[in-house]
Design a protein around this motif. Structure first.
Motif, PDB file in Angstrom:
ATOM      1  N   THR A  44       0.856  -1.168   0.000  1.00  0.00           N
ATOM      2  CA  THR A  44       0.000   0.000   0.000  1.00  0.00           C
ATOM      3  C   THR A  44       0.890   1.214   0.000  1.00  0.00           C
ATOM      4  N   GLU A  68      -3.800  10.010  -2.783  1.00  0.00           N
ATOM      5  CA  GLU A  68      -4.293   8.765  -3.353  1.00  0.00           C
ATOM      6  C   GLU A  68      -3.682   7.605  -2.584  1.00  0.00           C
ATOM      7  N   TYR A  70      -2.615   3.497  -3.176  1.00  0.00           N
ATOM      8  CA  TYR A  70      -2.378   2.478  -4.194  1.00  0.00           C
ATOM      9  C   TYR A  70      -2.080   1.146  -3.522  1.00  0.00           C
ATOM     10  N   GLU A  71      -2.701   0.098  -4.044  1.00  0.00           N
ATOM     11  CA  GLU A  71      -2.378  -1.255  -3.622  1.00  0.00           C
ATOM     12  C   GLU A  71      -2.179  -2.079  -4.884  1.00  0.00           C
ATOM     13  N   ARG A  80       4.530   2.047 -10.188  1.00  0.00           N
ATOM     14  CA  ARG A  80       3.380   1.147 -10.322  1.00  0.00           C
ATOM     15  C   ARG A  80       3.488   0.436 -11.665  1.00  0.00           C
ATOM     16  N   GLY A  84      -3.219  -3.283 -10.234  1.00  0.00           N
ATOM     17  CA  GLY A  84      -3.374  -2.614  -8.955  1.00  0.00           C
ATOM     18  C   GLY A  84      -4.681  -1.863  -8.851  1.00  0.00           C
ATOM     19  N   THR A  85      -4.903  -1.306  -7.659  1.00  0.00           N
ATOM     20  CA  THR A  85      -6.083  -0.494  -7.365  1.00  0.00           C
ATOM     21  C   THR A  85      -5.610   0.854  -6.845  1.00  0.00           C
ATOM     22  N   LEU A  86      -6.127   1.918  -7.424  1.00  0.00           N
ATOM     23  CA  LEU A  86      -5.757   3.277  -7.062  1.00  0.00           C
ATOM     24  C   LEU A  86      -7.016   3.999  -6.597  1.00  0.00           C
ATOM     25  N   THR A  93     -12.153   5.565  -8.013  1.00  0.00           N
ATOM     26  CA  THR A  93     -11.349   4.351  -7.844  1.00  0.00           C
ATOM     27  C   THR A  93     -11.044   3.743  -9.199  1.00  0.00           C
ATOM     28  N   ARG A  95      -9.210   0.392 -11.049  1.00  0.00           N
ATOM     29  CA  ARG A  95      -8.688  -0.970 -10.919  1.00  0.00           C
ATOM     30  C   ARG A  95      -8.260  -1.431 -12.303  1.00  0.00           C
ATOM     31  N   ARG A 103      -1.591   4.578 -15.620  1.00  0.00           N
ATOM     32  CA  ARG A 103      -2.670   3.635 -15.906  1.00  0.00           C
ATOM     33  C   ARG A 103      -2.488   3.231 -17.364  1.00  0.00           C
TER      34      ARG A 103
END
Length: 175
Positions: A44, A68, A70-71, A80, A84-86, A93, A95, A103
């Motif tokens: 994270t 933000e 991020y995971e 990144r 992942g999910t931001l 959100t 994904r 992205r």
């Protein structure tokens, strides 16, 4: 520095670009909090976005967002990369795929107002085939180029009208 100065130091334009990119990436990595570069690890990250770290997403994406979370996966230099999910502080959100911090690839963003986009991304912008659903019920299905509707697409208005045809720079281009 002029071209003669670069040659005098034994560095051509390509070498200078690589050197400058390395400095930018190093600066970006130093801006992160709780982020240690490990290849393909899950973690994270909380990112305080400075003007030098923002990568020019379309203005409607996160104009009021300053933080933000991020995971997901990182590459060897801490950017990144992978899946992942931001999550943005404004409630948006994303994904999906990332590449070099952007992205990129397939992904979906759900906006706080209820609208969403699902499709292809390139450098933080809609690029390729995708579907954009708006909070008012309007929907576009088709191609995007650098964040703009472009090429062939179908726009269905919530009130029942439909346009199928060519688009250029986000605008209808045809009959």
């Amino acid at each position: 520095m002029n071209a003669q100065g670069m040659n005098a130091q034994g560095m051509n334009a390509q070498g200078m670009n690589a050197h400058m990119r390395a400095e930018v990436l190093q600066h970006q990595a130093s801006q992160r909090i709780h982020s240690t570069p490990n290849s393909r690890r899950n973690s994270t990250e909380t990112d305080l976005r400075s003007s030098q770290h923002i990568r020019s997403p379309p203005a409607s994406f996160h104009a009021n967002s300053t933080t933000e979370e991020y995971e997901g996966e990182y590459d060897d230099i801490g950017l990144r990369s992978g899946h992942g999910t931001l999550k943005f502080s404004n409630g948006d959100t994303y994904r999906g795929g990332f590449l070099e911090g952007y992205r990129h690839g397939r992904g979906e963003i759900k906006f706080a107002d209820g609208s969403k986009y699902n499709g292809a991304w390139e450098h933080d912008k809609y690029h390729g085939y995708g579907q954009r659903c708006f909070a008012n019920g309007d929907m576009y299905i088709g191609h995007f180029d650098k964040g703009q509707r472009c090429g062939h697409g179908k726009f269905e208005y919530a009130k029942g009208d439909t346009y199928v045809g060519a688009w250029s720079n986000g605008k209808i281009n045809g009959y």
